[in-house]
Design a protein around this motif. Structure first.
Motif, PDB file in Angstrom:
ATOM      1  N   TYR A 108       0.854  -1.193   0.000  1.00 37.10           N
ATOM      2  CA  TYR A 108       0.000   0.000   0.000  1.00 37.10           C
ATOM      3  C   TYR A 108       0.892   1.247   0.000  1.00 37.10           C
ATOM      4  CZ  TYR A 108      -3.225  -3.607   1.619  1.00 37.10           C
ATOM      5  OH  TYR A 108      -3.954  -4.754   1.736  1.00 37.10           O
ATOM      6  N   PRO A 109       1.441   1.607  -1.147  1.00 41.56           N
ATOM      7  CA  PRO A 109       2.386   2.731  -1.217  1.00 41.56           C
ATOM      8  C   PRO A 109       1.755   4.051  -0.766  1.00 41.56           C
ATOM      9  CG  PRO A 109       2.404   1.434  -3.247  1.00 41.56           C
ATOM     10  CD  PRO A 109       1.228   0.977  -2.458  1.00 41.56           C
ATOM     11  N   ALA A 110       2.578   4.887  -0.155  1.00 38.74           N
ATOM     12  CA  ALA A 110       2.113   6.211   0.271  1.00 38.74           C
ATOM     13  C   ALA A 110       1.759   7.060  -0.945  1.00 38.74           C
ATOM     14  CB  ALA A 110       3.196   6.893   1.102  1.00 38.74           C
ATOM     15  N   GLY A 111       0.876   8.010  -0.714  1.00 38.34           N
ATOM     16  CA  GLY A 111       0.487   8.930  -1.774  1.00 38.34           C
ATOM     17  C   GLY A 111      -0.739   8.509  -2.556  1.00 38.34           C
ATOM     18  N   ARG A 112      -1.299   7.344  -2.224  1.00 33.27           N
ATOM     19  CA  ARG A 112      -2.469   6.856  -2.957  1.00 33.27           C
ATOM     20  C   ARG A 112      -3.718   6.881  -2.080  1.00 33.27           C
ATOM     21  NH1 ARG A 112      -0.020   1.589  -6.236  1.00 33.27           N
ATOM     22  NH2 ARG A 112       1.655   2.724  -7.313  1.00 33.27           N
ATOM     23  N   GLU A 113      -4.858   6.735  -2.743  1.00 32.23           N
ATOM     24  CA  GLU A 113      -6.154   6.780  -2.065  1.00 32.23           C
ATOM     25  C   GLU A 113      -6.531   5.383  -1.571  1.00 32.23           C
ATOM     26  OE1 GLU A 113      -9.518   9.552  -1.327  1.00 32.23           O
ATOM     27  OE2 GLU A 113      -7.495   9.844  -2.106  1.00 32.23           O
ATOM     28  N   TYR A 114      -6.955   5.311  -0.292  1.00 35.36           N
ATOM     29  CA  TYR A 114      -7.323   4.023   0.297  1.00 35.36           C
ATOM     30  C   TYR A 114      -8.620   4.149   1.091  1.00 35.36           C
ATOM     31  CZ  TYR A 114      -2.529   2.709  -0.802  1.00 35.36           C
ATOM     32  OH  TYR A 114      -1.355   2.454  -1.457  1.00 35.36           O
ATOM     33  N   ILE A 115      -9.249   2.991   1.271  1.00 31.82           N
ATOM     34  CA  ILE A 115     -10.396   2.874   2.172  1.00 31.82           C
ATOM     35  C   ILE A 115      -9.940   2.034   3.352  1.00 31.82           C
ATOM     36  CG2 ILE A 115     -12.712   1.916   2.458  1.00 31.82           C
ATOM     37  CD1 ILE A 115     -13.101   2.496  -0.564  1.00 31.82           C
ATOM     38  N   ILE A 116     -10.115   2.559   4.561  1.00 26.88           N
ATOM     39  CA  ILE A 116      -9.696   1.818   5.749  1.00 26.88           C
ATOM     40  C   ILE A 116     -10.903   1.583   6.650  1.00 26.88           C
ATOM     41  CG2 ILE A 116      -7.364   2.783   5.641  1.00 26.88           C
ATOM     42  CD1 ILE A 116      -8.127   4.461   8.121  1.00 26.88           C
ATOM     43  N   PHE A 117     -10.790   0.536   7.463  1.00 24.64           N
ATOM     44  CA  PHE A 117     -11.876   0.155   8.363  1.00 24.64           C
ATOM     45  C   PHE A 117     -11.252  -0.338   9.654  1.00 24.64           C
ATOM     46  CE2 PHE A 117     -14.983  -2.846  10.096  1.00 24.64           C
ATOM     47  CZ  PHE A 117     -16.157  -2.098  10.039  1.00 24.64           C
ATOM     48  N   GLY A 118     -11.678   0.223  10.762  1.00 23.27           N
ATOM     49  CA  GLY A 118     -11.127  -0.199  12.040  1.00 23.27           C
ATOM     50  C   GLY A 118     -11.727   0.586  13.190  1.00 23.27           C
ATOM     51  N   LYS A 119     -11.223   0.295  14.387  1.00 21.00           N
ATOM     52  CA  LYS A 119     -11.764   0.905  15.606  1.00 21.00           C
ATOM     53  C   LYS A 119     -10.845   2.026  16.082  1.00 21.00           C
ATOM     54  CE  LYS A 119     -13.753  -0.372  20.057  1.00 21.00           C
ATOM     55  NZ  LYS A 119     -13.407   0.908  20.652  1.00 21.00           N
ATOM     56  N   PRO A 120     -11.359   3.242  16.193  1.00 21.34           N
ATOM     57  CA  PRO A 120     -10.522   4.347  16.667  1.00 21.34           C
ATOM     58  C   PRO A 120     -10.175   4.198  18.144  1.00 21.34           C
ATOM     59  CG  PRO A 120     -12.525   5.143  15.585  1.00 21.34           C
ATOM     60  CD  PRO A 120     -12.710   3.688  15.838  1.00 21.34           C
ATOM     61  N   GLY A 121      -8.970   4.597  18.473  1.00 15.30           N
ATOM     62  CA  GLY A 121      -8.533   4.638  19.859  1.00 15.30           C
ATOM     63  C   GLY A 121      -7.711   5.894  20.082  1.00 15.30           C
ATOM     64  N   LEU A 122      -7.236   6.059  21.293  1.00 13.18           N
ATOM     65  CA  LEU A 122      -6.443   7.244  21.632  1.00 13.18           C
ATOM     66  C   LEU A 122      -5.057   6.801  22.068  1.00 13.18           C
ATOM     67  CD1 LEU A 122      -7.026  10.297  21.680  1.00 13.18           C
ATOM     68  CD2 LEU A 122      -7.412  10.093  24.147  1.00 13.18           C
ATOM     69  N   PHE A 123      -4.029   7.346  21.425  1.00 11.03           N
ATOM     70  CA  PHE A 123      -2.645   7.020  21.777  1.00 11.03           C
ATOM     71  C   PHE A 123      -1.818   8.298  21.673  1.00 11.03           C
ATOM     72  CE2 PHE A 123       1.691   5.624  20.753  1.00 11.03           C
ATOM     73  CZ  PHE A 123       1.919   4.754  21.810  1.00 11.03           C
ATOM     74  N   GLY A 124      -1.169   8.648  22.769  1.00  8.45           N
ATOM     75  CA  GLY A 124      -0.368   9.872  22.771  1.00  8.45           C
ATOM     76  C   GLY A 124      -1.194  11.120  22.535  1.00  8.45           C
ATOM     77  N   GLY A 125      -2.455  11.071  22.956  1.00  8.25           N
ATOM     78  CA  GLY A 125      -3.326  12.225  22.793  1.00  8.25           C
ATOM     79  C   GLY A 125      -3.880  12.401  21.394  1.00  8.25           C
ATOM     80  N   LYS A 126      -3.643  11.420  20.502  1.00 15.17           N
ATOM     81  CA  LYS A 126      -4.117  11.527  19.122  1.00 15.17           C
ATOM     82  C   LYS A 126      -4.946  10.298  18.739  1.00 15.17           C
ATOM     83  CE  LYS A 126      -0.171  14.292  17.547  1.00 15.17           C
ATOM     84  NZ  LYS A 126       0.949  14.391  16.569  1.00 15.17           N
ATOM     85  N   ILE A 127      -5.876  10.506  17.815  1.00 15.02           N
ATOM     86  CA  ILE A 127      -6.686   9.395  17.312  1.00 15.02           C
ATOM     87  C   ILE A 127      -5.793   8.426  16.549  1.00 15.02           C
ATOM     88  CG2 ILE A 127      -8.551   8.729  15.743  1.00 15.02           C
ATOM     89  CD1 ILE A 127      -9.642  10.022  18.167  1.00 15.02           C
ATOM     90  N   ASN A 128      -5.967   7.141  16.838  1.00 11.39           N
ATOM     91  CA  ASN A 128      -5.127   6.103  16.244  1.00 11.39           C
ATOM     92  C   ASN A 128      -5.998   4.891  15.923  1.00 11.39           C
ATOM     93  OD1 ASN A 128      -3.428   3.490  16.714  1.00 11.39           O
ATOM     94  ND2 ASN A 128      -1.926   5.066  16.277  1.00 11.39           N
ATOM     95  N   ILE A 129      -5.730   4.232  14.796  1.00 12.09           N
ATOM     96  CA  ILE A 129      -6.399   2.968  14.465  1.00 12.09           C
ATOM     97  C   ILE A 129      -5.324   1.903  14.300  1.00 12.09           C
ATOM     98  CG2 ILE A 129      -7.842   1.722  12.814  1.00 12.09           C
ATOM     99  CD1 ILE A 129      -9.239   4.300  12.150  1.00 12.09           C
ATOM    100  N   ILE A 130      -5.416   0.848  15.109  1.00 11.02           N
ATOM    101  CA  ILE A 130      -4.419  -0.223  15.092  1.00 11.02           C
ATOM    102  C   ILE A 130      -4.884  -1.346  14.171  1.00 11.02           C
ATOM    103  CG2 ILE A 130      -3.238  -1.956  16.498  1.00 11.02           C
ATOM    104  CD1 ILE A 130      -3.434  -0.030  18.845  1.00 11.02           C
ATOM    105  N   HIS A 131      -3.984  -1.793  13.321  1.00 10.73           N
ATOM    106  CA  HIS A 131      -4.253  -2.875  12.364  1.00 10.73           C
ATOM    107  C   HIS A 131      -5.570  -2.675  11.611  1.00 10.73           C
ATOM    108  CE1 HIS A 131      -0.860  -5.530  13.094  1.00 10.73           C
ATOM    109  NE2 HIS A 131      -0.971  -5.262  14.380  1.00 10.73           N
TER     110      HIS A 131
END
Length: 295
Positions: A108-131
């Motif tokens: 999944y190279p950077a710079g391209r458009e993707y659709i992601i699906f996952g559960k948001p969490g909080l890490f280091g004060g920022k929204i994060n989605i793991i795996h």
């Protein structure tokens, strides 16, 4: 057509011998027919796309569309992880992987458009989605897409080899696209018409790729009807064989032991229904046929 459905699963595009061995051993999927009848156990609603500025920690699974800006590694040793900045027009979040660190940036190279699906969490004060589940927006248009994403049973061994519910859904879609015929009907036409059943082909497609909730329910009803219909038919077949080929012991007359108990020892008067059943039992015992009776 029947021979096609019996084709070994390893010949389906995207599977191959190694995955076929895992699918057979872990999920019992050995041929195309097995894959068609490997039904989802639940569905996830993928109709809604969220914007990043709508996300909050502890939300349920969400679906986003945006761009991976860059990848970078963090941590050391067993705590090493791969992170990526993911953005849309409303903001930016972090994606994190602890597995697949080496191949994810290439896949999944950077710079391209993707659709992601996952559960948001909080890490280091920022929204994060793991795996998160991730898919190229461009490739999504090439496959069969359903508003309700089917979830299939998998094992740890399958997951370790990246045979996920998403993978099973993808190869099922490939199979439907590969077939140049409709799955042959297994029920008589008059029965399908009488009970207003969905065709087998449409039911199999809808149960894997539901287009609407009401059609999913009709597909489930059709498949359940067929299963119970053939169970009942098989029971009738066994009964017919038993009645015509199996002979039971014949008790031609009622013995003195029963008569003495019935007339002299029974401490209460039987009801008419009980007397009728006893007569039926006596008749069955004298017929030479096996008797199956629930009292």
């Amino acid at each position: 057509m029947q021979n096609f459905l019996d084709t070994e699963i390893k010949f389906l595009q995207g599977v191959g011998p190694k995955r076929a061995e895992l699918l057979a051993g872990e999920a019992g999927i050995r041929c195309y027919r097995d894959l068609l009848y490997y039904f989802p156990y639940r569905y996830e609603d993928r109709t809604k796309f969220y914007k990043i500025n709508e996300l909050e920690p502890e939300m349920p699974n969400v679906q986003l569309q945006g761009r991976i800006v860059s990848y970078y590694s963090e941590g050391k040793g067993s705590g090493k992880r791969l992170s990526a900045d993911f953005e849309d027009e409303t903001g930016r979040i972090r994606l994190t992987w602890f597995r697949g660190i080496k191949w994810i940036p290439d896949t999944y190279p950077a710079g391209r458009e993707y659709i992601i699906f996952g559960k948001p969490g909080l890490f280091g004060g920022k929204i994060n989605i793991i795996h998160p589940e991730i898919e190229s927006a461009e490739k999504r248009e090439e496959r069969i897409v359903s508003s309700f994403q089917a979830q299939y049973s998998t094992t740890e061994k399958l997951k370790n080899h990246f045979i996920t519910p998403k993978f099973i859904s993808r190869i099922t879609g490939t199979l439907f696209k590969t077939m140049n015929f409709r799955v042959p009907e297994t029920l008589p036409a008059w029965l399908v018409e009488k009970y207003h059943l969905m065709s087998l082909h449409d039911a199999l497609f809808e149960v894997h790729f539901p287009s609407r909730h009401d059609l999913l329910e009709k597909a489930r009803y059709r498949l359940k009807f067929e299963e119970l219909f053939y169970i009942q038919l098989n029971l009738l077949r066994y009964k017919s064989h038993r009645d015509t080929h199996v002979k039971g012991f014949v008790f031609g007359k009622v013995g003195d032991l029963f008569n003495r108990f019935y007339y002299n020892k029974l401490p209460f008067e039987l009801t008419n229904a009980q007397k009728r059943v006893i007569k039926e039992i006596r008749k069955d015992l004298g017929s030479g046929r096996q008797m199956n009776r629930l009292l």
